[in-house]
Design a protein around this motif. Structure first.
Motif, PDB file in Angstrom:
ATOM      1  N   ASP A  90       0.816  -1.218   0.000  1.00  0.00           N
ATOM      2  CA  ASP A  90       0.000   0.000   0.000  1.00  0.00           C
ATOM      3  C   ASP A  90       0.847   1.265   0.000  1.00  0.00           C
ATOM      4  O   ASP A  90       0.366   2.348   0.304  1.00  0.00           O
ATOM      5  N   GLN A  91       2.126   1.132  -0.327  1.00  0.00           N
ATOM      6  CA  GLN A  91       3.030   2.262  -0.186  1.00  0.00           C
ATOM      7  C   GLN A  91       3.073   3.128  -1.440  1.00  0.00           C
ATOM      8  O   GLN A  91       3.103   2.623  -2.562  1.00  0.00           O
ATOM      9  N   THR A  92       3.084   4.421  -1.229  1.00  0.00           N
ATOM     10  CA  THR A  92       3.294   5.389  -2.306  1.00  0.00           C
ATOM     11  C   THR A  92       4.747   5.833  -2.266  1.00  0.00           C
ATOM     12  O   THR A  92       5.290   6.102  -1.195  1.00  0.00           O
ATOM     13  N   THR A  93       5.407   5.883  -3.410  1.00  0.00           N
ATOM     14  CA  THR A  93       6.821   6.201  -3.447  1.00  0.00           C
ATOM     15  C   THR A  93       7.061   7.689  -3.222  1.00  0.00           C
ATOM     16  O   THR A  93       6.136   8.502  -3.253  1.00  0.00           O
ATOM     17  N   SER A  94       8.339   8.027  -3.015  1.00  0.00           N
ATOM     18  CA  SER A  94       8.708   9.436  -2.845  1.00  0.00           C
ATOM     19  C   SER A  94       8.411  10.239  -4.103  1.00  0.00           C
ATOM     20  O   SER A  94       8.275  11.462  -4.056  1.00  0.00           O
ATOM     21  N   GLN A  95       8.333   9.551  -5.246  1.00  0.00           N
ATOM     22  CA  GLN A  95       7.966  10.227  -6.500  1.00  0.00           C
ATOM     23  C   GLN A  95       6.450  10.242  -6.706  1.00  0.00           C
ATOM     24  O   GLN A  95       5.953  10.527  -7.784  1.00  0.00           O
ATOM     25  N   ARG A  96       5.718   9.887  -5.647  1.00  0.00           N
ATOM     26  CA  ARG A  96       4.245   9.863  -5.652  1.00  0.00           C
ATOM     27  C   ARG A  96       3.677   8.857  -6.653  1.00  0.00           C
ATOM     28  O   ARG A  96       2.625   9.083  -7.252  1.00  0.00           O
ATOM     29  N   ILE A  97       4.381   7.749  -6.808  1.00  0.00           N
ATOM     30  CA  ILE A  97       3.859   6.660  -7.617  1.00  0.00           C
ATOM     31  C   ILE A  97       2.978   5.804  -6.716  1.00  0.00           C
ATOM     32  O   ILE A  97       3.430   5.266  -5.713  1.00  0.00           O
ATOM     33  N   THR A  98       1.729   5.709  -7.046  1.00  0.00           N
ATOM     34  CA  THR A  98       0.782   4.966  -6.223  1.00  0.00           C
ATOM     35  C   THR A  98       0.712   3.501  -6.654  1.00  0.00           C
ATOM     36  O   THR A  98       1.100   3.160  -7.775  1.00  0.00           O
ATOM     37  N   PRO A  99       0.217   2.601  -5.770  1.00  0.00           N
ATOM     38  CA  PRO A  99       0.187   1.165  -6.097  1.00  0.00           C
ATOM     39  C   PRO A  99      -0.546   0.817  -7.378  1.00  0.00           C
ATOM     40  O   PRO A  99      -0.232  -0.187  -8.018  1.00  0.00           O
ATOM     41  N   ASP A 100      -1.519   1.638  -7.774  1.00  0.00           N
ATOM     42  CA  ASP A 100      -2.260   1.325  -8.994  1.00  0.00           C
ATOM     43  C   ASP A 100      -1.460   1.579 -10.260  1.00  0.00           C
ATOM     44  O   ASP A 100      -1.947   1.328 -11.365  1.00  0.00           O
ATOM     45  N   LYS A 101      -0.234   2.059 -10.112  1.00  0.00           N
ATOM     46  CA  LYS A 101       0.636   2.281 -11.273  1.00  0.00           C
ATOM     47  C   LYS A 101       1.858   1.345 -11.232  1.00  0.00           C
ATOM     48  O   LYS A 101       2.797   1.524 -11.996  1.00  0.00           O
ATOM     49  N   MET A 102       1.831   0.365 -10.326  1.00  0.00           N
ATOM     50  CA  MET A 102       2.999  -0.485 -10.107  1.00  0.00           C
ATOM     51  C   MET A 102       2.783  -1.897 -10.648  1.00  0.00           C
ATOM     52  O   MET A 102       1.709  -2.262 -11.094  1.00  0.00           O
ATOM     53  N   ASN A 103       3.874  -2.691 -10.555  1.00  0.00           N
ATOM     54  CA  ASN A 103       3.755  -4.121 -10.782  1.00  0.00           C
ATOM     55  C   ASN A 103       2.941  -4.728  -9.645  1.00  0.00           C
ATOM     56  O   ASN A 103       2.751  -4.108  -8.606  1.00  0.00           O
ATOM     57  N   ARG A 104       2.501  -5.958  -9.832  1.00  0.00           N
ATOM     58  CA  ARG A 104       1.662  -6.607  -8.823  1.00  0.00           C
ATOM     59  C   ARG A 104       2.491  -7.354  -7.792  1.00  0.00           C
ATOM     60  O   ARG A 104       3.531  -7.939  -8.094  1.00  0.00           O
ATOM     61  N   CYS A 105       2.028  -7.338  -6.540  1.00  0.00           N
ATOM     62  CA  CYS A 105       2.688  -8.066  -5.458  1.00  0.00           C
ATOM     63  C   CYS A 105       2.472  -9.561  -5.613  1.00  0.00           C
ATOM     64  O   CYS A 105       1.413 -10.022  -6.042  1.00  0.00           O
ATOM     65  N   VAL A 106       3.511 -10.322  -5.256  1.00  0.00           N
ATOM     66  CA  VAL A 106       3.421 -11.776  -5.145  1.00  0.00           C
ATOM     67  C   VAL A 106       4.047 -12.170  -3.818  1.00  0.00           C
ATOM     68  O   VAL A 106       4.638 -11.330  -3.130  1.00  0.00           O
ATOM     69  N   GLY A 107       3.934 -13.420  -3.442  1.00  0.00           N
ATOM     70  CA  GLY A 107       4.508 -13.851  -2.171  1.00  0.00           C
ATOM     71  C   GLY A 107       3.954 -15.182  -1.716  1.00  0.00           C
ATOM     72  O   GLY A 107       3.383 -15.943  -2.498  1.00  0.00           O
ATOM     73  N   ARG A 108       4.096 -15.458  -0.423  1.00  0.00           N
ATOM     74  CA  ARG A 108       3.725 -16.765   0.129  1.00  0.00           C
ATOM     75  C   ARG A 108       2.218 -17.014   0.098  1.00  0.00           C
ATOM     76  O   ARG A 108       1.769 -18.144   0.290  1.00  0.00           O
ATOM     77  N   LEU A 109       1.415 -15.974  -0.125  1.00  0.00           N
ATOM     78  CA  LEU A 109      -0.037 -16.129  -0.209  1.00  0.00           C
ATOM     79  C   LEU A 109      -0.539 -16.062  -1.644  1.00  0.00           C
ATOM     80  O   LEU A 109      -1.744 -16.071  -1.888  1.00  0.00           O
ATOM     81  N   GLY A 110       0.380 -15.990  -2.594  1.00  0.00           N
ATOM     82  CA  GLY A 110       0.005 -15.886  -4.000  1.00  0.00           C
ATOM     83  C   GLY A 110       0.062 -14.451  -4.478  1.00  0.00           C
ATOM     84  O   GLY A 110       0.497 -13.547  -3.757  1.00  0.00           O
ATOM     85  N   GLY A 111      -0.346 -14.239  -5.704  1.00  0.00           N
ATOM     86  CA  GLY A 111      -0.289 -12.900  -6.281  1.00  0.00           C
ATOM     87  C   GLY A 111      -1.302 -12.737  -7.380  1.00  0.00           C
ATOM     88  O   GLY A 111      -1.908 -13.712  -7.861  1.00  0.00           O
ATOM     89  N   HIS A 112      -1.487 -11.506  -7.809  1.00  0.00           N
ATOM     90  CA  HIS A 112      -2.457 -11.207  -8.869  1.00  0.00           C
ATOM     91  C   HIS A 112      -2.116 -11.916 -10.183  1.00  0.00           C
ATOM     92  O   HIS A 112      -3.021 -12.448 -10.836  1.00  0.00           O
ATOM     93  N   PRO A 113      -0.845 -11.921 -10.619  1.00  0.00           N
ATOM     94  CA  PRO A 113      -0.541 -12.588 -11.900  1.00  0.00           C
ATOM     95  C   PRO A 113      -0.953 -14.050 -11.917  1.00  0.00           C
ATOM     96  O   PRO A 113      -1.272 -14.579 -12.965  1.00  0.00           O
TER      97      PRO A 113
END
Length: 326
Positions: free
Chosen positions: A303-326
């Motif tokens: 849920d983090q927004t970068t210092s350049q104000r890039i919001t999560p809806d403009k990023m790659n998708r998270c993956v991990g031990r619970l799975g991911g969007h892809p």
């Protein structure tokens, strides 16, 4: 019952539901004794159900792919980027499994097929980091039916053959994707086969020509500042094409854009029997929520927004031990 082998098995959720219902009632009526706490059983049922669906639906949880290539002395470990953690990612994981439960009867849509591709078919993948995530997830989901892997780290070309003879050649994020001229010769040289030999091509594209160049690509003298366009590829390749839009919110308008529909119609008209399909990379975002990451090599919260104000809806998708969007 084979209790000595239970550690490699997992019960169906319906089994625990039977315990919680008729069988529990029978034991109470027969022996006048409650053999287990119903609340504890419900908790076990939820955990077991989630485990069941994650395994049956091939949800990828691995942080890396361990590739045993033809030569056993050349094993390669490929890290799956954009790993995430934290409470927001945990909530995403819960939404993912609930979505999977609700759609598990649609086998063709939820990864329950035995193989990801038809037997003896071949497909080529071209695209950006979003496309790369889709293909890595696909290979991870069906890693137990992978027969052979050929991976060339310098070029980034990744070829997988499945046990049913299906062959997938992944060139997403390779130098092919940063050449407007000479891309076909480079592609066929890296693949060691002609473009026409593939049964289908999957292209991750914004359908524009404004790429963000990778730093290592800037050093190549003969790299142009634009990608090979979908129309460039279509003018040469006459087989079926699947276009996958990015995960970023800026791509949402592509699916409903009249110009996009016109472009697809033009691509199809260039060859009488060509099939051109578009897949919406954000089709399930409303159900799963935004869970993005912009650091491929760091575990982040989604849920983090970068210092350049890039919001999560403009990023790659998270993956991990619970799975991911892809």
């Amino acid at each position: 019952h084979g209790y000595d082998t239970q550690d490699v098995r997992f019960p169906r959720p319906s089994v625990l539901q039977e315990y919680d219902g008729p069988f529990q009632q029978y034991l109470e009526e027969t022996y006048e004794y409650t053999f287990w706490d119903k609340e504890s059983l419900r908790e076990d049922l939820e955990k077991t159900t989630n485990t069941f669906y994650r395994k049956m639906l091939h949800i990828c949880k691995a942080p890396s792919l361990f590739l045993n290539q033809t030569n056993p002395n050349t094993d390669v470990v490929v890290d799956i980027p954009y790993q995430c953690r934290g409470p927001e990612y945990a909530e995403f994981g819960n939404r993912l499994i609930e979505f999977a439960k609700a759609h598990h009867t649609k086998a063709s849509e939820t990864g329950m097929r035995k193989f990801p591709m038809p037997a003896n078919s071949s497909a080529l993948v071209l695209g950006n980091s979003h496309t790369q995530q889709v293909i890595q997830a696909l290979i991870c989901q069906y890693f137990d039916v992978v027969k052979e892997v050929n991976y060339d780290p310098p070029s980034g070309v990744f070829e997988v053959t499945f046990q049913n003879g299906a062959n997938l050649v992944n060139m997403a994020e390779t130098s092919v994707m940063y050449r407007a001229k000479g891309w076909r010769e480079l592609l066929e040289g890296l693949a060691s086969r002609s473009l026409e030999s593939f049964d289908a091509i999957l292209i991750g594209s914004k359908l524009d020509n404004k790429p963000s160049m990778k730093k290592q690509e800037r050093a190549l003298e003969d790299v142009s500042l634009r990608l090979p366009r979908v129309s460039d590829i279509s003018s040469i390749y006459q087989g079926p094409m699947v276009i996958v839009t990015p995960f970023a919110a800026t791509a949402e308008s592509l699916v409903r854009n009249s110009q996009t529909m016109q472009l697809l119609a033009v691509l199809e008209s260039k060859a009488g029997n060509k099939v051109v399909e578009m897949l919406d990379g954000r089709k399930y975002v409303a159900a799963l929520g935004e869970c993005g990451s912009y650091k491929p090599d760091q575990k982040r919260r989604c849920d983090q927004t970068t210092s350049q104000r890039i919001t999560p809806d403009k990023m790659n998708r998270c993956v991990g031990r619970l799975g991911g969007h892809p």
